[in-house]
Write a protein that holds these residues in place. Structure first.
Motif, mmCIF file in Angstrom:
data_model
loop_
_atom_site.group_PDB
_atom_site.id
_atom_site.type_symbol
_atom_site.label_atom_id
_atom_site.label_comp_id
_atom_site.label_asym_id
_atom_site.label_seq_id
_atom_site.Cartn_x
_atom_site.Cartn_y
_atom_site.Cartn_z
ATOM 1 N N LEU A 36 4.636 -7.609 -10.616
ATOM 2 C CA LEU A 36 5.669 -6.581 -10.786
ATOM 3 C C LEU A 36 5.636 -6.012 -12.205
ATOM 4 N N GLU A 37 5.477 -6.879 -13.183
ATOM 5 C CA GLU A 37 5.384 -6.444 -14.575
ATOM 6 C C GLU A 37 4.137 -5.580 -14.798
ATOM 7 N N ARG A 38 3.037 -6.003 -14.208
ATOM 8 C CA ARG A 38 1.775 -5.265 -14.338
ATOM 9 C C ARG A 38 1.905 -3.860 -13.737
ATOM 10 N N TYR A 39 2.438 -3.774 -12.516
ATOM 11 C CA TYR A 39 2.586 -2.478 -11.847
ATOM 12 C C TYR A 39 3.557 -1.564 -12.596
ATOM 13 N N SER A 40 4.613 -2.136 -13.115
ATOM 14 C CA SER A 40 5.564 -1.341 -13.897
ATOM 15 C C SER A 40 4.903 -0.790 -15.147
ATOM 16 N N GLY A 41 4.020 -1.589 -15.754
ATOM 17 C CA GLY A 41 3.268 -1.134 -16.923
ATOM 18 C C GLY A 41 2.353 0.034 -16.606
ATOM 19 N N TRP A 42 1.968 0.166 -15.351
ATOM 20 C CA TRP A 42 1.141 1.289 -14.922
ATOM 21 C C TRP A 42 1.968 2.539 -14.632
ATOM 22 N N GLY A 43 3.296 2.412 -14.741
ATOM 23 C CA GLY A 43 4.168 3.552 -14.476
ATOM 24 C C GLY A 43 4.560 3.704 -13.014
ATOM 25 N N TRP A 44 4.319 2.667 -12.222
ATOM 26 C CA TRP A 44 4.665 2.723 -10.805
ATOM 27 C C TRP A 44 6.063 2.156 -10.590
ATOM 28 N N LEU A 45 6.807 2.771 -9.682
ATOM 29 C CA LEU A 45 8.113 2.252 -9.289
ATOM 30 C C LEU A 45 7.875 1.288 -8.133
ATOM 31 N N VAL A 46 8.099 -0.008 -8.392
ATOM 32 C CA VAL A 46 7.845 -1.048 -7.401
ATOM 33 C C VAL A 46 9.130 -1.837 -7.199
ATOM 34 N N LEU A 47 9.481 -2.021 -5.935
ATOM 35 C CA LEU A 47 10.667 -2.787 -5.571
ATOM 36 C C LEU A 47 10.242 -4.155 -5.060
ATOM 37 N N ARG A 48 11.060 -5.171 -5.347
ATOM 38 C CA ARG A 48 10.780 -6.516 -4.834
ATOM 39 C C ARG A 48 11.782 -6.815 -3.732
ATOM 40 N N SER A 49 11.276 -7.213 -2.587
ATOM 41 C CA SER A 49 12.112 -7.560 -1.449
ATOM 42 C C SER A 49 11.569 -8.842 -0.840
ATOM 43 N N GLU A 50 12.240 -9.949 -1.085
ATOM 44 C CA GLU A 50 11.830 -11.263 -0.621
ATOM 45 C C GLU A 50 10.371 -11.542 -0.976
ATOM 46 N N ASN A 51 9.480 -11.552 0.004
ATOM 47 C CA ASN A 51 8.074 -11.887 -0.264
ATOM 48 C C ASN A 51 7.192 -10.640 -0.266
ATOM 49 N N ARG A 52 7.776 -9.537 -0.698
ATOM 50 C CA ARG A 52 7.028 -8.273 -0.738
ATOM 51 C C ARG A 52 7.273 -7.530 -2.046
ATOM 52 N N LEU A 53 6.206 -6.863 -2.498
ATOM 53 C CA LEU A 53 6.308 -5.883 -3.573
ATOM 54 C C LEU A 53 5.989 -4.547 -2.932
ATOM 55 N N LEU A 54 6.892 -3.591 -3.059
ATOM 56 C CA LEU A 54 6.754 -2.318 -2.372
ATOM 57 C C LEU A 54 6.649 -1.170 -3.365
ATOM 58 N N THR A 56 6.828 2.526 -4.388
ATOM 59 C CA THR A 56 7.506 3.743 -3.962
ATOM 60 C C THR A 56 6.606 4.906 -4.322
ATOM 61 N N THR A 57 6.069 5.580 -3.303
ATOM 62 C CA THR A 57 5.205 6.724 -3.582
ATOM 63 C C THR A 57 6.068 7.815 -4.197
ATOM 64 N N ASP A 58 5.457 8.574 -5.113
ATOM 65 C CA ASP A 58 6.234 9.573 -5.854
ATOM 66 C C ASP A 58 5.341 10.722 -6.292
ATOM 67 N N HIS A 59 5.764 11.437 -7.318
ATOM 68 C CA HIS A 59 5.008 12.597 -7.810
ATOM 69 C C HIS A 59 3.704 12.207 -8.523
ATOM 70 N N CYS A 60 3.459 10.889 -8.694
ATOM 71 C CA CYS A 60 2.231 10.433 -9.359
ATOM 72 C C CYS A 60 1.272 9.697 -8.432
ATOM 73 N N VAL A 61 1.797 8.995 -7.457
ATOM 74 C CA VAL A 61 0.951 8.158 -6.601
ATOM 75 C C VAL A 61 1.350 8.293 -5.137
ATOM 76 N N SER A 62 0.333 8.434 -4.291
ATOM 77 C CA SER A 62 0.489 8.461 -2.835
ATOM 78 C C SER A 62 -0.525 7.483 -2.259
ATOM 79 N N ALA A 63 -0.530 7.339 -0.946
ATOM 80 C CA ALA A 63 -1.488 6.440 -0.295
ATOM 81 C C ALA A 63 -1.950 7.056 1.012
ATOM 82 N N VAL A 64 -3.222 6.850 1.321
ATOM 83 C CA VAL A 64 -3.785 7.280 2.599
ATOM 84 C C VAL A 64 -4.206 6.009 3.321
ATOM 85 N N GLU A 65 -3.618 5.787 4.485
ATOM 86 C CA GLU A 65 -3.889 4.599 5.286
ATOM 87 C C GLU A 65 -4.883 4.931 6.381
ATOM 88 N N MET A 66 -5.891 4.063 6.534
ATOM 89 C CA MET A 66 -6.930 4.296 7.546
ATOM 90 C C MET A 66 -7.558 2.984 7.972
#
Length: 172
Positions: A36-54, A56-66
């Motif tokens: 979580l600290e590492r991802y935040s250092g990259w400027g990503w908004l990451v939420l922690r929910s139990e056993n998941r780090l999520l 949040t796609t935004d104006h800087c990062v998106s994802a393509v799933e395939m």
């Protein structure tokens, strides 16, 4: 020899005072906090929910799933053009290729991706990041992103790569 992740070595008694580890046992590290600290250092908004780090796609990062098979071809296509970026591998066998923002993507490109079995996760979508645990298992990186933060390929480059590799395969 030390046991991984707090597992007791054979022959070790489990009757110890609470909070005490027997000799030769390593505590399980809080990898979620470090990630979580590492991802935040990259400027990503990451939420922690139990056993998941999520992420949040935004104006800087998106994802393509395939699917992984097509994802491997897309990643190779991008790599030979020095555009490959980070890939998250889901336990389902699908890949998330992280990209620059897809927020301004044309509807035509989104439809092209969908027709080829790819989904676009953009503005406000939550996608899992390693070391999350989701249905079916753990989420992991394909390779390891650069310590200072991964370079994200432009969304349009991923669209072009997917189109190129699927047209070659005859999937128009």
């Amino acid at each position: 020899m030390n046991s991984p992740k707090g597992v007791l070595p054979s022959g070790t008694s489990a009757a110890l005072p609470p909070g005490t580890l027997p000799s030769g046992v390593l505590p399980q590290l809080d990898t979620f906090s470090g990630a979580l600290e590492r991802y935040s250092g990259w400027g990503w908004l990451v939420l922690r929910s139990e056993n998941r780090l999520l992420l949040t796609t935004d104006h800087c990062v998106s994802a393509v799933e395939m699917p992984a098979g097509v994802g491997g071809e897309v990643q190779h296509y991008l790599a030979v053009r020095m555009l490959a970026g980070p890939v998250v591998v889901l336990p389902s066998g699908r890949w998330l290729i992280l990209t620059g923002s897809a927020d301004s993507a044309s509807q035509v490109n989104l439809i092209r991706l969908r027709a080829r079995g790819a989904l676009t996760h953009r503005l406000g979508t939550l996608v899992p990041l390693p070391p999350s645990r989701i249905d079916g298992g753990g989420v992991r990186w394909l390779g390891e992103p650069a310590a200072g933060g991964p370079a994200l390929p432009p969304f349009s480059a991923v669209v072009a790569a997917l189109r190129a590799v699927t047209e070659t395969a005859g999937l128009r």
